[in-house]
Design a protein around this motif. Structure first.
Motif, PDB file in Angstrom:
ATOM      1  N   VAL A 129     -17.637  12.614   0.724  1.00  0.00           N
ATOM      2  CA  VAL A 129     -16.825  11.599   0.052  1.00  0.00           C
ATOM      3  C   VAL A 129     -15.377  12.070  -0.014  1.00  0.00           C
ATOM      4  O   VAL A 129     -15.095  13.198  -0.416  1.00  0.00           O
ATOM      5  N   ARG A 130     -14.481  11.214   0.381  1.00  0.00           N
ATOM      6  CA  ARG A 130     -13.047  11.493   0.327  1.00  0.00           C
ATOM      7  C   ARG A 130     -12.371  10.373  -0.472  1.00  0.00           C
ATOM      8  O   ARG A 130     -12.889   9.261  -0.569  1.00  0.00           O
ATOM      9  N   SER A 131     -11.194  10.684  -1.031  1.00  0.00           N
ATOM     10  CA  SER A 131     -10.469   9.671  -1.799  1.00  0.00           C
ATOM     11  C   SER A 131      -8.967   9.850  -1.627  1.00  0.00           C
ATOM     12  O   SER A 131      -8.495  10.935  -1.271  1.00  0.00           O
ATOM     13  N   TRP A 132      -8.240   8.789  -1.900  1.00  0.00           N
ATOM     14  CA  TRP A 132      -6.775   8.835  -1.844  1.00  0.00           C
ATOM     15  C   TRP A 132      -6.222   7.748  -2.749  1.00  0.00           C
ATOM     16  O   TRP A 132      -6.775   6.649  -2.829  1.00  0.00           O
ATOM     17  N   VAL A 133      -5.128   8.071  -3.438  1.00  0.00           N
ATOM     18  CA  VAL A 133      -4.452   7.099  -4.302  1.00  0.00           C
ATOM     19  C   VAL A 133      -3.070   6.824  -3.719  1.00  0.00           C
ATOM     20  O   VAL A 133      -2.150   7.632  -3.893  1.00  0.00           O
ATOM     21  N   PRO A 134      -2.886   5.722  -3.011  1.00  0.00           N
ATOM     22  CA  PRO A 134      -1.536   5.392  -2.517  1.00  0.00           C
ATOM     23  C   PRO A 134      -0.558   5.268  -3.680  1.00  0.00           C
ATOM     24  O   PRO A 134      -0.900   4.767  -4.749  1.00  0.00           O
ATOM     25  N   GLN A 135       0.648   5.731  -3.471  1.00  0.00           N
ATOM     26  CA  GLN A 135       1.635   5.757  -4.549  1.00  0.00           C
ATOM     27  C   GLN A 135       2.102   4.369  -4.979  1.00  0.00           C
ATOM     28  O   GLN A 135       2.458   4.172  -6.132  1.00  0.00           O
ATOM     29  N   LEU A 136       2.114   3.440  -4.063  1.00  0.00           N
ATOM     30  CA  LEU A 136       2.817   2.190  -4.339  1.00  0.00           C
ATOM     31  C   LEU A 136       2.011   0.990  -3.830  1.00  0.00           C
ATOM     32  O   LEU A 136       1.407   1.039  -2.762  1.00  0.00           O
ATOM     33  N   PHE A 137       2.031  -0.075  -4.623  1.00  0.00           N
ATOM     34  CA  PHE A 137       1.409  -1.343  -4.250  1.00  0.00           C
ATOM     35  C   PHE A 137       2.474  -2.425  -4.334  1.00  0.00           C
ATOM     36  O   PHE A 137       3.174  -2.537  -5.343  1.00  0.00           O
ATOM     37  N   ALA A 138       2.599  -3.231  -3.286  1.00  0.00           N
ATOM     38  CA  ALA A 138       3.549  -4.347  -3.275  1.00  0.00           C
ATOM     39  C   ALA A 138       2.827  -5.613  -2.832  1.00  0.00           C
ATOM     40  O   ALA A 138       2.235  -5.643  -1.743  1.00  0.00           O
ATOM     41  N   ARG A 139       2.856  -6.632  -3.671  1.00  0.00           N
ATOM     42  CA  ARG A 139       2.263  -7.926  -3.326  1.00  0.00           C
ATOM     43  C   ARG A 139       3.299  -8.752  -2.568  1.00  0.00           C
ATOM     44  O   ARG A 139       4.454  -8.849  -2.968  1.00  0.00           O
ATOM     45  N   ARG A 140       2.868  -9.349  -1.476  1.00  0.00           N
ATOM     46  CA  ARG A 140       3.762 -10.187  -0.674  1.00  0.00           C
ATOM     47  C   ARG A 140       3.598 -11.657  -1.041  1.00  0.00           C
ATOM     48  O   ARG A 140       2.614 -12.059  -1.650  1.00  0.00           O
ATOM     49  N   ALA A 141       4.580 -12.446  -0.639  1.00  0.00           N
ATOM     50  CA  ALA A 141       4.593 -13.860  -0.992  1.00  0.00           C
ATOM     51  C   ALA A 141       3.397 -14.606  -0.414  1.00  0.00           C
ATOM     52  O   ALA A 141       2.950 -15.609  -0.994  1.00  0.00           O
ATOM     53  N   ASP A 142       2.841 -14.147   0.705  1.00  0.00           N
ATOM     54  CA  ASP A 142       1.694 -14.833   1.306  1.00  0.00           C
ATOM     55  C   ASP A 142       0.365 -14.396   0.700  1.00  0.00           C
ATOM     56  O   ASP A 142      -0.697 -14.820   1.162  1.00  0.00           O
ATOM     57  N   GLY A 143       0.408 -13.556  -0.332  1.00  0.00           N
ATOM     58  CA  GLY A 143      -0.809 -13.113  -1.000  1.00  0.00           C
ATOM     59  C   GLY A 143      -1.362 -11.803  -0.487  1.00  0.00           C
ATOM     60  O   GLY A 143      -2.208 -11.196  -1.145  1.00  0.00           O
ATOM     61  N   THR A 144      -0.937 -11.354   0.683  1.00  0.00           N
ATOM     62  CA  THR A 144      -1.370 -10.061   1.186  1.00  0.00           C
ATOM     63  C   THR A 144      -0.615  -8.956   0.443  1.00  0.00           C
ATOM     64  O   THR A 144       0.224  -9.231  -0.413  1.00  0.00           O
ATOM     65  N   ALA A 145      -0.894  -7.721   0.770  1.00  0.00           N
ATOM     66  CA  ALA A 145      -0.265  -6.628   0.037  1.00  0.00           C
ATOM     67  C   ALA A 145       0.045  -5.463   0.967  1.00  0.00           C
ATOM     68  O   ALA A 145      -0.514  -5.329   2.060  1.00  0.00           O
ATOM     69  N   LEU A 146       0.945  -4.643   0.505  1.00  0.00           N
ATOM     70  CA  LEU A 146       1.311  -3.392   1.156  1.00  0.00           C
ATOM     71  C   LEU A 146       0.916  -2.246   0.244  1.00  0.00           C
ATOM     72  O   LEU A 146       1.285  -2.224  -0.935  1.00  0.00           O
TER      73      LEU A 146
END
Length: 298
Positions: free
Chosen positions: A104-121
């Motif tokens: 089992v491996r894990s990672w916490v991305p530092q940043l979440f950005a919601r885009r206008a089309d509903g998808t995310a970065l």
């Protein structure tokens, strides 16, 4: 093979009352508003370091976003100014998966950005290209795959050019709506720059620069005015309420959202320094105090 592996990812996050939830990644991405959640794990404070984690006040949402490093805060500035971004959050989700050996491996991305089309970065913000090492490289590949499986994106947001970063820091100090000034001032500013002209000249045409300049910088932050932010922003910088030829004013978001994924700053193993709130934000262009003294809290 990738689809099979992508379907095996899981998400761990805190629900609105602070309870830990573990859910299939594809289901969580569809149903959970990660932009509204607290960090699933806090940005660590490293003993002996001059700086620690802080908060970034987002002009996009009017709320604070947790930031763990100066490099991350600069990327938050750029994304906060991106018209395609509707919400931001710091470390709201941990991804879990098994490597080819079943570990089992894990990672916490530092940043979440919601885009206008509903998808995310999902993104990490290394302070230099090699930050994080092999562990970060493997995690970046896995998170890229997990995001691609649901139509999202993962990026490594490399440091901005020094001049562009300094300009963004300066303008960020004026991002709060209070800097737009009295009723009608922004409209007068936009009219003054209907044709391209030097920044100081346009401000003086409206009135007392002490009153007008904050409104000019506020309009530049919100892209109501344009300027070439790839060159130093000074009193003779050309500003316009329309587009400028060869301007760098709209380049930032494209650079950020278009960077290739790869090895990331190892935020589980290495946290970069957050800049100090030092100096006078009103007089030090591009100083780290811009966010801390004049922008961190509304």
């Amino acid at each position: 093979m990738k689809a099979d592996r992508g379907s095996g990812y899981e998400a761990v996050f805190l629900d609105p009352v602070g309870q830990v939830v573990q859910q299939r990644w594809a289901d969580a991405a569809l149903a959970v508003a990660f932009e509204d959640l607290a960090p699933v794990s806090a940005f660590p404070v490293v003993p002996g370091r001059r700086w620690g984690p802080g908060l970034w006040w987002s002009a996009t949402t009017g709320r604070h976003v947790a930031a763990g490093s100066n490099a991350m805060r600069i990327q938050l500035m750029a994304l906060d100014r991106d018209p395609d971004v509707t919400a931001l959050a710091g470390r709201p989700v941990r991804l879990l998966w098994r490597n080819p050996r079943g570990q089992v491996r894990s990672w916490v991305p530092q940043l979440f950005a919601r885009r206008a089309d509903g998808t995310a970065l999902l993104a990490d913000c290394p302070s230099h290209p090699d930050a994080g090492g092999e562990r970060a490289l493997g995690a970046a590949d896995a998170v890229t795959e997990a995001c691609a499986h649901i139509g999202w994106a993962y990026r490594r947001l490399l440091p901005l050019d020094d001049v562009l970063a300094a300009n963004l820091k300066w303008l960020a100090g004026y991002r709060h709506p209070r800097n737009a000034g009295r009723l009608g001032l922004t409209a007068a500013v936009l009219e003054a720059f209907a044709r391209p002209r030097p920044l100081a000249e346009g401000a003086e045409a409206v009135g007392d620069p002490i009153e007008v300049l904050p409104a000019v910088f506020n309009a530049l932050w919100h892209r109501q005015l344009t300027a070439d932010l790839d060159t130093p922003l000074h009193e003779r910088a050309v500003v316009s309420s329309g587009s400028l030829p060869h301007t760098g004013a709209g380049v930032t978001a494209g650079r950020l959202l278009g960077n290739a994924s790869g090895s990331e700053a190892g935020h589980d193993v290495e946290i970069q320094d957050v800049s100090a709130a030092a100096g006078n934000a009103d007089t030090e262009a591009g100083g780290d105090a811009v966010g801390a003294r004049r922008g961190e809290t509304p």
